[in-house]
Design an enzyme around this catalytic site. Structure first.
Site, PDB file in Angstrom:
ATOM      1  CB  THR A 209      -1.092  -2.853  -2.183  1.00  0.00           C
ATOM      2  OG1 THR A 209      -2.192  -2.403  -1.381  1.00  0.00           O
ATOM      3  CG2 THR A 209      -1.363  -2.567  -3.649  1.00  0.00           C
ATOM      4  CG  ASN A 211      -1.788  -1.032   2.417  1.00  0.00           C
ATOM      5  OD1 ASN A 211      -1.978  -0.180   1.563  1.00  0.00           O
ATOM      6  ND2 ASN A 211      -2.457  -2.176   2.448  1.00  0.00           N
ATOM      7  CD  GLU A 257      -1.969   1.990  -1.213  1.00  0.00           C
ATOM      8  OE1 GLU A 257      -2.935   1.816  -0.464  1.00  0.00           O
ATOM      9  OE2 GLU A 257      -2.085   2.408  -2.386  1.00  0.00           O
TER      10      GLU A 257
END
Length: 310
Positions: A209, A211, A257
């Protein structure tokens, strides 16, 4: 669009313009109507159009309860004002203790007359200003007559019979009603930010992901969403995003995310624009990491299916 941070950065060349004022949180279709009404008047007079906004927003400065979830951080607001296409200059006033103490007359004299030499002013029908929100359209019009500038009021914009406002958009987003929020905004709801290093747990469980820290006290959205992302590559990408504190892994601070589909690359330091297209589910706490991994897989599958049906 020229960005001017504070009265102290005004130059004599900034004097003489059509002006509109407001928080412009979200820059929704109602804001856009006010901005373009002012822009049309500015073009008719052969003048630039100056929008005035505040940072932080007055409600944030006074810590009015309940706390308000910001729709846009300053950078997002600036980008939305540029996209509106009606604003030549944006004057951002720092809302601090000194500004909060200014009476309506002092605000009008310091900002509109001495600062900008305003020639005409357009405000929304709910605009208030000055100490204790004592200033209103009538006081502004009377002051304009004394100092030689015109004042006009822009009417509210209604969509589906509802008066468009930042509050109405917050309510729609909190309910996961992205289509309504999009109609009020005139575009999908967007969050932007720079990709930061996280705990890299997503990579470890097979769903890397990007962030992005929210940098706001409250998020107007929370849960899992289908998203469209710009800034990660030359083309627009899609994926699934979670907004919230990540209770399953013991998170405490809400963050955004984003897991991008069909993308492999280093995004650290990149500035991403994330458009929220469809709400999948609320955020929840799972009893184990394997349960979370299985749910993320289902979320990704549901997001791909939703995108395929568009």
């Amino acid at each position: 669009m020229e960005l001017i941070r504070g009265l102290h950065n005004l130059h004599p060349r900034h004097r003489g313009s059509v002006v509109t004022l407001g928080n412009f949180d979200g820059v929704h279709v109602g804001h856009q109507a006010v901005l373009c009404q002012a822009g049309t008047h500015a073009r008719a007079l052969g003048l630039p159009m100056t929008a005035i906004s505040f940072e932080p927003m007055p409600r944030e400065f006074f810590r009015v309860q309940p706390a308000v979830a910001r729709l846009t951080r300053l950078r997002e607001r600036v980008e939305a004002l540029i996209a509106a296409g009606c604003v030549d200059r944006l004057l951002v006033l720092r809302f601090d203790r000194q500004l909060a103490r200014w009476s309506p007359s002092e605000f009008m004299r310091r900002v509109l007359v001495d600062g900008l030499g305003a020639r005409h002013i357009v405000v929304g029908d709910d605009f208030r200003f000055g100490r204790g929100r004592e200033g209103d359209f009538q006081r502004l019009a009377e002051f304009g007559e004394q100092h030689g500038f015109g004042v006009e009021e822009a009417r509210s914009v209604r969509v589906d019979g509802v008066r468009v406002s930042s509050t109405a958009i917050r309510e729609a987003l909190a309910a996961g009603d992205l289509p309504t929020a999009e109609r009020y905004l005139g575009r999908p709801y967007r969050m932007s930010g720079r990709v930061a290093h996280g705990d890299k747990r997503g990579r470890q469980i097979g769903f890397p992901t990007a962030n992005i820290y929210l940098h706001r006290a409250l998020s107007p959205v929370q849960g899992v969403f289908v998203v469209r992302v710009q800034g990660a590559a030359d083309q627009t990408l899609y994926g699934v995003a979670n907004v919230g504190p990540r209770p399953t892994v013991g998170g405490s601070e809400a963050r955004l995310e984003v897991h991008l589909f069909d993308f492999a690359g280093d995004l650290y330091g990149r500035h991403l624009d994330v458009d929220f297209l469809h709400a999948l589910r609320p955020e929840k706490r799972f009893d184990s990491l394997p349960e979370l991994i299985a749910q993320i897989g289902r979320d990704a599958e549901a997001a791909r299916a939703w995108l395929a049906d568009r």
